[in-house]
Design an enzyme around this catalytic site. Structure first.
Site: not given
Length: 277
Positions: A8-9
């Site tokens: 997850p960015e």
DNA sequence: ACGCCCTCCTGTTGGC
DNA sequence: TGCCAACAGGAGGGCG
């Protein structure tokens, strides 16, 4: 490669926030149940007692932290690199790596799953921006402050590579490994270049590229690697838009040159030696 | 102040 | 076929 999950960015966190906001905003927390407190930081034993009965006032995001506003404080949720939040009916059987549930008065639960347990859950009272985890963070990429002059100025004073500068959360937040490579490709700048060699024009292209790549990823719901799913179970489609990330040995989508992979500070970097200078 | 390395964790992969 | 080390990575912490 071990990226079976979302990594997850910023776009994945924002996608998660948008997905869960309608389910949690205005709801009351009936209970927090912690099955596995040993995350990146141990979830405090007294957290369930602090949260029970509180109304959720809204959601937000700072860097890759998902913020859940409560009447008397703010929850800071980090997804680490393999975490996800799902909205599910209460009573849904747990699966491996389900670590906590927020039971809502709607009869739904907000369930956190994270195989690698790099995620975290903190509770801040008062201004969440003063919390130690948030206080030192740099501007958001979409802040007006993150402009060509800002990037050029900080880059000039650095001995590190331009990719390291992009990924330094004290300089600009939210740019992780995938989007650093992608933004540098779009800006036509080689990731290994010394940050101090960046021209004013390149800094301008890079600011635009970072914003473009992040906003496009948000628009399509993040990057699908193996089995990334948002809160409603829909996969993200940004993977299809990747120009260089995880494309080593393949033809550049712009010029056909073979895309290269190099290691910078122990992290994989991808670039096209023809398109990027 | 800065840059680099280590650490946490586990599923997947590749080499023998 | 099976075992096991290497690898992936966000980001705080520590060290030089």
């Amino acid at each position: 490669m071990g990226n079976y999950s979302a990594m997850p960015e910023l776009p994945e966190v924002e996608t998660t926030r948008r997905g869960l906001a309608p389910h949690v905003s205005g709801r009351r927390i009936a209970a927090l149940t912690v099955y596995e407190p040993r995350l990146r930081w141990r979830v405090p034993d007294d957290l369930p007692a602090k949260l029970a009965g509180q109304r959720i006032t809204g959601t937000g995001r700072r860097a890759k932290y998902l913020l859940i506003g409560l009447e008397s404080g703010t929850l800071l949720v980090h997804l680490g690199m393999s975490g996800n939040l799902r909205v599910l009916p209460a009573g849904t059987p747990r699966i491996a790596h389900d670590h906590y549930d927020l039971l809502l008065d709607s009869g739904k639960i907000l369930r956190f799953n994270d195989p690698r347990r790099f995620g975290s859950l903190h509770y801040a009272t008062g201004d969440p921006g003063r919390h130690p985890l948030l206080a030192e963070l740099a501007p958001e990429p979409f802040d007006a402050q993150f402009d060509p002059d800002y990037l050029w100025r900080i880059a000039r004073g650095r001995r590190a590579s331009i990719k390291q500068v992009l990924m330094n959360s004290r300089l600009v937040v939210g740019v992780g490994n995938i989007y650093a490579s992608e933004a540098l490709f779009r800006a036509r700048v080689r990731p290994g270049r010394g940050a101090r060699s960046l021209t004013r024009e390149e800094a301008g292209r890079l600011v635009k590229a970072v914003r473009a790549v992040l906003s496009m990823a948000i628009r399509v719901g993040g990057t699908t690697l193996r089995d990334y799913v948002g809160t409603d179970g829909e996969p993200g489609y940004f993977r299809q838009k990747l120009y260089v990330y995880e494309r080593a040995g393949k033809a550049c989508r712009v010029c056909g040159t073979v895309v290269r992979r190099v290691t910078q500070q122990g992290r994989s970097t991808y670039y096209c030696p023809t398109c990027q200078r």
